[in-house]
Design a protein around this motif. Structure first.
Motif, PDB file in Angstrom:
ATOM      1  N   LEU A 103       5.409  -5.708 -11.521  1.00 50.94           N
ATOM      2  CA  LEU A 103       6.539  -5.844 -11.545  1.00 50.94           C
ATOM      3  C   LEU A 103       7.123  -5.231 -10.327  1.00 50.94           C
ATOM      4  O   LEU A 103       7.087  -5.228  -9.187  1.00 50.94           O
ATOM      5  CB  LEU A 103       7.257  -4.842 -12.129  1.00 50.94           C
ATOM      6  CG  LEU A 103       6.898  -4.938 -14.037  1.00 50.94           C
ATOM      7  CD1 LEU A 103       7.402  -3.320 -14.826  1.00 50.94           C
ATOM      8  CD2 LEU A 103       6.472  -6.148 -14.302  1.00 50.94           C
ATOM      9  N   THR A 104       8.642  -6.227 -10.138  1.00 51.26           N
ATOM     10  CA  THR A 104       9.025  -6.255  -8.316  1.00 51.26           C
ATOM     11  C   THR A 104       9.494  -4.660  -8.457  1.00 51.26           C
ATOM     12  O   THR A 104      10.225  -3.815  -9.268  1.00 51.26           O
ATOM     13  CB  THR A 104      10.236  -7.143  -8.955  1.00 51.26           C
ATOM     14  OG1 THR A 104      11.083  -6.573  -9.265  1.00 51.26           O
ATOM     15  CG2 THR A 104      10.361  -8.011  -9.369  1.00 51.26           C
ATOM     16  N   VAL A 105      10.035  -4.187  -7.700  1.00 45.50           N
ATOM     17  CA  VAL A 105      10.847  -3.166  -7.092  1.00 45.50           C
ATOM     18  C   VAL A 105      11.547  -2.236  -7.234  1.00 45.50           C
ATOM     19  O   VAL A 105      11.868  -1.587  -7.959  1.00 45.50           O
ATOM     20  CB  VAL A 105      10.741  -3.598  -5.389  1.00 45.50           C
ATOM     21  CG1 VAL A 105      11.823  -1.563  -4.916  1.00 45.50           C
ATOM     22  CG2 VAL A 105       9.675  -3.663  -4.710  1.00 45.50           C
ATOM     23  N   LEU A 140      17.617   2.655   2.549  1.00 46.29           N
ATOM     24  CA  LEU A 140      16.275   1.892   2.626  1.00 46.29           C
ATOM     25  C   LEU A 140      16.042   0.528   2.971  1.00 46.29           C
ATOM     26  O   LEU A 140      16.921  -0.479   3.098  1.00 46.29           O
ATOM     27  CB  LEU A 140      15.427   2.651   1.623  1.00 46.29           C
ATOM     28  CG  LEU A 140      15.404   4.022   1.371  1.00 46.29           C
ATOM     29  CD1 LEU A 140      15.064   4.569  -0.251  1.00 46.29           C
ATOM     30  CD2 LEU A 140      14.751   4.844   2.483  1.00 46.29           C
ATOM     31  N   ASP A 141      15.168   0.004   4.100  1.00 45.77           N
ATOM     32  CA  ASP A 141      15.093  -1.193   3.698  1.00 45.77           C
ATOM     33  C   ASP A 141      13.804  -1.660   3.264  1.00 45.77           C
ATOM     34  O   ASP A 141      12.940  -1.772   3.144  1.00 45.77           O
ATOM     35  CB  ASP A 141      14.933  -1.159   6.306  1.00 45.77           C
ATOM     36  CG  ASP A 141      13.775  -2.955   5.382  1.00 45.77           C
ATOM     37  OD1 ASP A 141      14.976  -3.876   5.183  1.00 45.77           O
ATOM     38  OD2 ASP A 141      13.005  -3.071   6.250  1.00 45.77           O
ATOM     39  N   LEU A 142      13.870  -2.114   1.750  1.00 49.80           N
ATOM     40  CA  LEU A 142      13.298  -2.016   0.771  1.00 49.80           C
ATOM     41  C   LEU A 142      13.885  -3.962   0.236  1.00 49.80           C
ATOM     42  O   LEU A 142      14.781  -3.715  -0.145  1.00 49.80           O
ATOM     43  CB  LEU A 142      13.302  -1.504  -0.313  1.00 49.80           C
ATOM     44  CG  LEU A 142      12.320  -0.130  -0.591  1.00 49.80           C
ATOM     45  CD1 LEU A 142      12.541   0.600  -1.439  1.00 49.80           C
ATOM     46  CD2 LEU A 142      10.905  -0.647  -0.200  1.00 49.80           C
ATOM     47  N   ASP A 143      12.363  -4.306   0.000  1.00 46.12           N
ATOM     48  CA  ASP A 143      12.528  -5.492  -0.549  1.00 46.12           C
ATOM     49  C   ASP A 143      12.542  -5.500  -1.940  1.00 46.12           C
ATOM     50  O   ASP A 143      11.540  -5.503  -2.144  1.00 46.12           O
ATOM     51  CB  ASP A 143      11.721  -6.368  -0.045  1.00 46.12           C
ATOM     52  CG  ASP A 143      12.096  -8.281  -0.798  1.00 46.12           C
ATOM     53  OD1 ASP A 143      12.749  -8.874  -1.270  1.00 46.12           O
ATOM     54  OD2 ASP A 143      10.696  -8.910  -0.429  1.00 46.12           O
ATOM     55  N   LEU A 144      13.726  -5.672  -2.755  1.00 43.20           N
ATOM     56  CA  LEU A 144      13.640  -5.469  -4.015  1.00 43.20           C
ATOM     57  C   LEU A 144      13.215  -6.547  -5.063  1.00 43.20           C
ATOM     58  O   LEU A 144      12.629  -6.046  -5.961  1.00 43.20           O
ATOM     59  CB  LEU A 144      15.046  -5.406  -4.291  1.00 43.20           C
ATOM     60  CG  LEU A 144      16.148  -3.863  -4.172  1.00 43.20           C
ATOM     61  CD1 LEU A 144      17.869  -3.984  -4.238  1.00 43.20           C
ATOM     62  CD2 LEU A 144      15.381  -2.720  -5.328  1.00 43.20           C
ATOM     63  N   ASP A 145      12.832  -7.765  -4.486  1.00 47.19           N
ATOM     64  CA  ASP A 145      12.126  -8.902  -4.874  1.00 47.19           C
ATOM     65  C   ASP A 145      10.743  -8.904  -4.810  1.00 47.19           C
ATOM     66  O   ASP A 145       9.826  -9.219  -5.740  1.00 47.19           O
ATOM     67  CB  ASP A 145      12.951  -9.946  -4.785  1.00 47.19           C
ATOM     68  CG  ASP A 145      14.186 -10.328  -5.005  1.00 47.19           C
ATOM     69  OD1 ASP A 145      14.547  -9.415  -6.825  1.00 47.19           O
ATOM     70  OD2 ASP A 145      15.011 -11.110  -4.089  1.00 47.19           O
ATOM     71  N   ALA A 146      10.203  -8.043  -4.024  1.00 48.42           N
ATOM     72  CA  ALA A 146       8.503  -8.134  -3.392  1.00 48.42           C
ATOM     73  C   ALA A 146       8.022  -7.190  -4.448  1.00 48.42           C
ATOM     74  O   ALA A 146       8.593  -6.200  -5.486  1.00 48.42           O
ATOM     75  CB  ALA A 146       8.443  -7.324  -2.725  1.00 48.42           C
ATOM     76  N   ASP A 147       7.234  -7.553  -5.267  1.00 47.65           N
ATOM     77  CA  ASP A 147       5.583  -7.277  -5.939  1.00 47.65           C
ATOM     78  C   ASP A 147       5.704  -5.344  -5.317  1.00 47.65           C
ATOM     79  O   ASP A 147       4.947  -5.604  -4.166  1.00 47.65           O
ATOM     80  CB  ASP A 147       5.149  -8.149  -7.137  1.00 47.65           C
ATOM     81  CG  ASP A 147       5.546  -9.026  -7.813  1.00 47.65           C
ATOM     82  OD1 ASP A 147       6.290  -9.008  -8.487  1.00 47.65           O
ATOM     83  OD2 ASP A 147       4.337 -10.213  -8.069  1.00 47.65           O
ATOM     84  N   VAL A 148       5.328  -4.244  -6.531  1.00 49.27           N
ATOM     85  CA  VAL A 148       4.932  -3.519  -5.930  1.00 49.27           C
ATOM     86  C   VAL A 148       3.565  -3.806  -4.708  1.00 49.27           C
ATOM     87  O   VAL A 148       3.610  -3.006  -4.281  1.00 49.27           O
ATOM     88  CB  VAL A 148       4.920  -2.432  -7.435  1.00 49.27           C
ATOM     89  CG1 VAL A 148       4.402  -1.188  -6.256  1.00 49.27           C
ATOM     90  CG2 VAL A 148       6.641  -1.828  -6.670  1.00 49.27           C
ATOM     91  N   GLU A 149       2.844  -4.162  -5.685  1.00 52.64           N
ATOM     92  CA  GLU A 149       1.074  -4.497  -5.357  1.00 52.64           C
ATOM     93  C   GLU A 149       1.571  -5.021  -4.164  1.00 52.64           C
ATOM     94  O   GLU A 149       0.352  -4.535  -3.437  1.00 52.64           O
ATOM     95  CB  GLU A 149       0.061  -5.039  -6.286  1.00 52.64           C
ATOM     96  CG  GLU A 149       1.016  -6.686  -6.309  1.00 52.64           C
ATOM     97  CD  GLU A 149      -0.214  -7.349  -7.766  1.00 52.64           C
ATOM     98  OE1 GLU A 149      -1.067  -7.093  -7.546  1.00 52.64           O
ATOM     99  OE2 GLU A 149      -0.279  -8.115  -7.463  1.00 52.64           O
ATOM    100  N   GLN A 157       6.251   5.068  -2.058  1.00 52.90           N
ATOM    101  CA  GLN A 157       6.581   6.842  -2.625  1.00 52.90           C
ATOM    102  C   GLN A 157       7.943   6.320  -2.389  1.00 52.90           C
ATOM    103  O   GLN A 157       8.924   6.630  -3.316  1.00 52.90           O
ATOM    104  CB  GLN A 157       6.078   7.057  -1.298  1.00 52.90           C
ATOM    105  CG  GLN A 157       6.850   8.225  -1.210  1.00 52.90           C
ATOM    106  CD  GLN A 157       5.823   9.071  -0.625  1.00 52.90           C
ATOM    107  OE1 GLN A 157       5.690   8.769   0.370  1.00 52.90           O
ATOM    108  NE2 GLN A 157       5.734  10.106  -1.010  1.00 52.90           N
ATOM    109  N   LEU A 158       8.570   5.203  -1.372  1.00 54.55           N
ATOM    110  CA  LEU A 158      10.052   4.678  -0.799  1.00 54.55           C
ATOM    111  C   LEU A 158      10.647   4.195  -2.629  1.00 54.55           C
ATOM    112  O   LEU A 158      11.295   5.015  -3.187  1.00 54.55           O
ATOM    113  CB  LEU A 158      10.436   3.996  -0.119  1.00 54.55           C
ATOM    114  CG  LEU A 158      10.226   4.788   1.466  1.00 54.55           C
ATOM    115  CD1 LEU A 158      10.511   4.620   2.328  1.00 54.55           C
ATOM    116  CD2 LEU A 158      11.019   6.488   1.408  1.00 54.55           C
ATOM    117  N   THR A 159       9.841   3.313  -3.186  1.00 54.89           N
ATOM    118  CA  THR A 159      10.198   2.396  -4.413  1.00 54.89           C
ATOM    119  C   THR A 159      10.337   4.133  -5.464  1.00 54.89           C
ATOM    120  O   THR A 159      10.879   4.440  -6.294  1.00 54.89           O
ATOM    121  CB  THR A 159       9.246   1.690  -4.574  1.00 54.89           C
ATOM    122  OG1 THR A 159       8.874   0.743  -3.522  1.00 54.89           O
ATOM    123  CG2 THR A 159       9.634   1.049  -5.928  1.00 54.89           C
TER     124      THR A 159
END
Lengths: 504, 352
Positions: A103-105, A140-149, A157-159
């Motif tokens: 699933l996505t972030v 944070l600089d997280l790509d919310l649409d990226a799959d966690v894998e 961890q940030l997720t």
């Protein structure tokens, strides 16, 4: 309606009382109690297998205690269930993060709270703002649409942290939160922890890296063999005292390195190794009996160098000599045949057959060496190799038939090392050899490395744990942006020098 | 500066490509489908006609409904081989009950079949969820039991004439089109198939149950820790699959205008192949209704085009097998490439 802000500050937000839990006749916890005050950071320490994980599972509702109670806001519960615990504001960030890789972030961040709210319908669009908000709030600089894998360990961890915070958490339990993080990321995590504390959140840190945790904790509780040993203010306990309480013995974290004979021959010689985008111009040598540390920030190229030497990736140019003979071919088989061994960072998935026995794992890499003249396996020699390594590395298990999954982190690491020692490598590279390993086992694993080096092996330890490098390495190479920028040797190998050079 | 722009353009282009390809390679599958139709039509112009299209759709109805059920199971990380047995059990029992005892009418017949399907699915679900046994083995065992019970207690007689309420639907068409002097009929049972596609798509994307299915397929332990009622979701998955199988079974018998307890046996692998070809990961956690629809259509189009080309039917199975390997191969290669891409990105970030 009671205003939570006006509640008595001395009333614990969460307490467990006299918890006892038995697994198939083995007592994991006996009469353990713990109180958590709002706005406190509480360090839960203990060796692997001391019952920390069990206690967390009971608090989070993943397990039911045999006896005892969990008190939340003065209400006693005989047991929790996962959704109920989350509703009560208890969030656990597991060591494996327990994220959904497919699933996505954004979904990972918001899904748990949607479950806890008892939602029936799901709308990614409706939940998205909550994920956006928390990521922005934490800067944070997280790509919310990226799959966690597809994420790096640190981003995972940030997720997981975002997921814990998106729901109004009042208690956050972090299991080994700093394991996968570099120094600067840990600093950022701790800044975050301070802000959460100001909001009245109670945090429980489960950690092996005591020096780090002591920085932010107010109180420390130590468990040993399922029993409560001590709870004290963090200031009252020295790291040595904590280590003593955890293990019940004295632990030596001093620098212990053997004197290398001046004429010790070079066993590994790496010249001008290049891999575009990973590292450049890597040149170093390793002598027989030497322990060489390689350190740098996550992503500095330290892992990539090891992976190239082991044939996982193919360098663009450069030469590698093992014992004077050039390493031809760049496949893993070639590296192994030349006498290079590699214990990967993620030993659970890359280094072990978890469902197989200790014996099968130890012998897995060296079956070819245990053939009789008829090309069949020589059972007697296989057995003796397994038994001697099992004893030499002091693997703590009832016998060699025990399944590896049942072992603690430190013992699993011993099995991986044993697997390589069975192949009698000339050079053994270990990536994060004591990640997720408790202090007692850590000292013993470093001792194993020292002993194996004395027997004539060259050892490379890749790690960002400076005290560990200081404790066992003759020399330390510091990698920054894919280049070896410093080499520390002898008395120059100190924690502060390593950390300065790493971050500079 | 200019390199940065080029990179950005390249990124935008690759982003667009990725979106067109879809999360489970649906885009690639759609291209394959179009390519197949074009190639077959060039080789044999009669293929490109309304009657052929309707025939392909008609042949897809039953496999599609089965495939939707299998899709849900596969996303949840399981695999079900008992659905043909459930389908024939529910449908044949319904036909026999309606013929020998009393005709309950169309709605009644479907209700009876659905109840039977739900019950058999529940049996699967209970064993799988409560005892955490491997789904393949459980359904392999249960399908044997279902067929055995059906043959022993319900009967083994071939029913050549369906009860009136069901027979009435056998020749009902949704659309009649005459082209080139030929009449083409689109069977009315396409309607429930389309409705079920929409329903399953909604279920997977818009309900917490659907998210739970993906979550369980991604990591069962994490799903448990996140508070998903894993046992309840798994029970519901198998009940749902049982009901969908029962529906497919009744539709199969309506369209075939007969009922035999030996119908549909052996169709499970083709269905699973279609679902996997449609991008569902055999390891769980991935898959979509769109992909499954495309997977079913590709397999049907291949079947029809090979018949038109006069290829012996034995080769059709080989073609389906080959296509399945291609589908799985594409997934594996894509996964490996993304792993390499990730490594480079990570180091570039560190170097930057």
């Amino acid at each position: 309606m009671v205003q939570p802000e006006q509640a008595d500050a001395r009333q614990p937000v969460l307490a467990v009382r006299d918890i006892t839990k038995t697994y198939g006749g083995v007592r994991a916890l006996s009469d353990v109690s713990l109180e958590l005050m709002p706005g406190e950071v509480h360090c839960l320490a203990g060796e692997n297998g001391c019952g920390k994980s069990t206690l967390i599972k009971i608090i989070s509702g993943a397990e039911r205690p045999d006896r005892g109670e969990i008190v939340i806001d003065g209400v006693a519960h005989p047991a929790m269930d996962p959704a109920g615990a989350i509703r009560s504001g208890i969030q656990v960030i597991y060591q494996d993060f327990s994220l959904f890789p497919n699933l996505t972030v954004a979904e990972n961040i918001t899904l748990t709270s949607a479950v806890a709210d008892g939602k029936r319908l799901y709308s990614a669009a409706a939940l998205r703002p909550a994920a956006d908000r928390i990521v922005a709030e934490l800067g944070l600089d997280l790509d919310l649409d990226a799959d966690v894998e597809r994420l790096t360990v640190a981003d995972r961890q940030l997720t997981a942290i975002c997921r814990a915070l998106v729901h109004e958490a009042r208690v956050i339990i972090m299991d080994e939160p700093t394991t996968a993080l570099t120094h600067s990321e840990v600093a950022r995590l701790f800044a975050l922890v301070e802000r959460l504390r100001d909001r009245g959140v109670a945090l429980v840190f489960v950690s092996h890296k005591l020096d780090e945790v002591l920085e932010v904790s107010q109180r420390v509780t130590i468990l040993r063999s399922g029993r409560h040993v001590v709870t004290a203010a963090a200031g009252e306990l020295s790291p040595a005292a904590i280590a003593h309480h955890m293990t019940g013995r004295e632990i030596n974290e001093e620098r212990v390195v053997s004197a290398l004979p001046i004429d010790a021959p070079t066993v590994l010689d790496v010249r001008e190794l290049n891999l575009a985008g990973a590292f450049e111009d890597v040149t170093f040598s390793l002598r027989r009996g030497e322990i060489l540390g390689v350190t740098g920030l996550l992503g500095s190229g330290r892992t990539e160098i090891a992976e190239a030497l082991f044939g996982i990736t193919r360098p663009d140019s450069g030469t590698v000599h093992v014992d004077g003979a050039p390493l031809t071919g760049h496949r893993i088989e070639d590296a192994v045949r030349a006498g290079i061994g590699y214990v990967p960072e993620d030993r659970l998935t890359q280094g072990l057959f978890l469902e197989k026995s200790i014996a099968d794992n130890i012998i897995a890499g060296s079956l070819d060496r245990h053939r009789s003249r008829s090309r069949l396996l020589d059972r007697a020699r296989v057995r003796s190799t397994i038994q001697s390594l099992f004893e030499r590395l002091k693997v703590k298990a009832p016998n060699t038939r025990a399944v590896v999954r049942s072992l603690s982190g430190g013992n699993a690491q011993r099995v991986v090392i044993a697997k390589w020692l069975a192949t009698q490598p000339k050079v053994l590279m270990l990536n994060g050899p004591t990640v997720g390993v408790d202090v007692g086992s850590k000292a013993e694993i470093l001792e194993i490395l020292r002993n194996e080096a004395e027997r004539g092996m060259g050892v490379i330890v890749i790690s960002d744990d400076a005290p560990e490098l200081v404790s066992c390495c003759h020399r330390v190479l510091i990698v920054r942006r894919g280049r070896i920028v410093h080499e520390l040797a002898g008395d120059d190998v100190t924690v502060s020098r390593i950390q300065d050079r790493m971050a500079a | 500066m200019s390199t940065a722009t080029t990179t950005r353009n390249a990124e935008a282009a690759s982003d667009l490509l990725r979106r067109l390809r879809g999360p489970n390679n649906e885009g690639i599958l759609a291209l394959i489908l179009i390519g197949l139709v074009v190639v077959t039509s060039i080789a044999n112009p009669t293929f490109f006609s309304v009657p052929t299209m309707f025939a392909v759709l008609r042949n897809s109805i039953v496999p599609l409904i089965f495939a939707l059920g299998v899709l849900i199971v596969i996303i949840s990380g399981g695999i079900d081989v008992s659905f043909p047995a459930i389908a024939v059990f529910a449908a044949y029992s319904t036909v026999r009950a309606a013929g020998d005892i009393v005709d309950p009418g169309l709605v009644g017949a479907f209700a009876f079949a659905l109840a039977l399907g739900a019950l058999l699915g529940l049996l699967n679900g209970v064993v799988i969820a409560r005892f955490r046994l491997p789904t393949l083995i459980v359904t392999l065992g249960s399908q044997g039991i279902f067929v055995g019970v059906l043959l022993t207690y319900v009967g083994s007689r071939y029913v050549a004439e369906l009860p009136g309420s069901l027979a009435a639907l056998s020749k009902t068409n949704l659309l009649e089109v005459s082209s080139d002097g030929r009449n083409a009929f689109l069977h009315v049972m396409i309607v429930p198939a389309v409705l079920m596609c929409l329903f399953v798509s909604w279920l997977l994307r818009r309900t917490m149950f659907g998210r739970g299915v993906y979550a369980i397929g991604g990591d069962v332990e994490a799903a448990r820790r996140a508070g998903f009622p894993v046992v309840r979701i798994q029970l519901f998955i198998y009940v749902l699959v049982g009901m969908m199988a029962a529906t497919a079974g009744v539709i199969y018998m309506i369209m075939g205008r007969s009922a035999s307890p030996r119908d549909m046996a052996g169709s499970e692998l083709d269905i699973i192949a279609a679902v996997v070809l449609g991008g569902a990961s055999i390891f769980g956690g991935r898959g979509s209704v769109l992909g499954t629809v495309l997977g079913v259509l590709v397999i049907q189009v291949i079947g029809s085009s090979l018949i038109l080309a006069g290829v012996p039917s034995a080769w059709q199975r080989a073609a389906v097998g080959g296509l399945l390997l291609v589908g799985v191969g594409v997934q594996a290669v894509a996964a490996r490439r993304s792993a390499r891409h990730r490594r480079v990105v990570r180091t570039e970030e560190a170097v930057a």
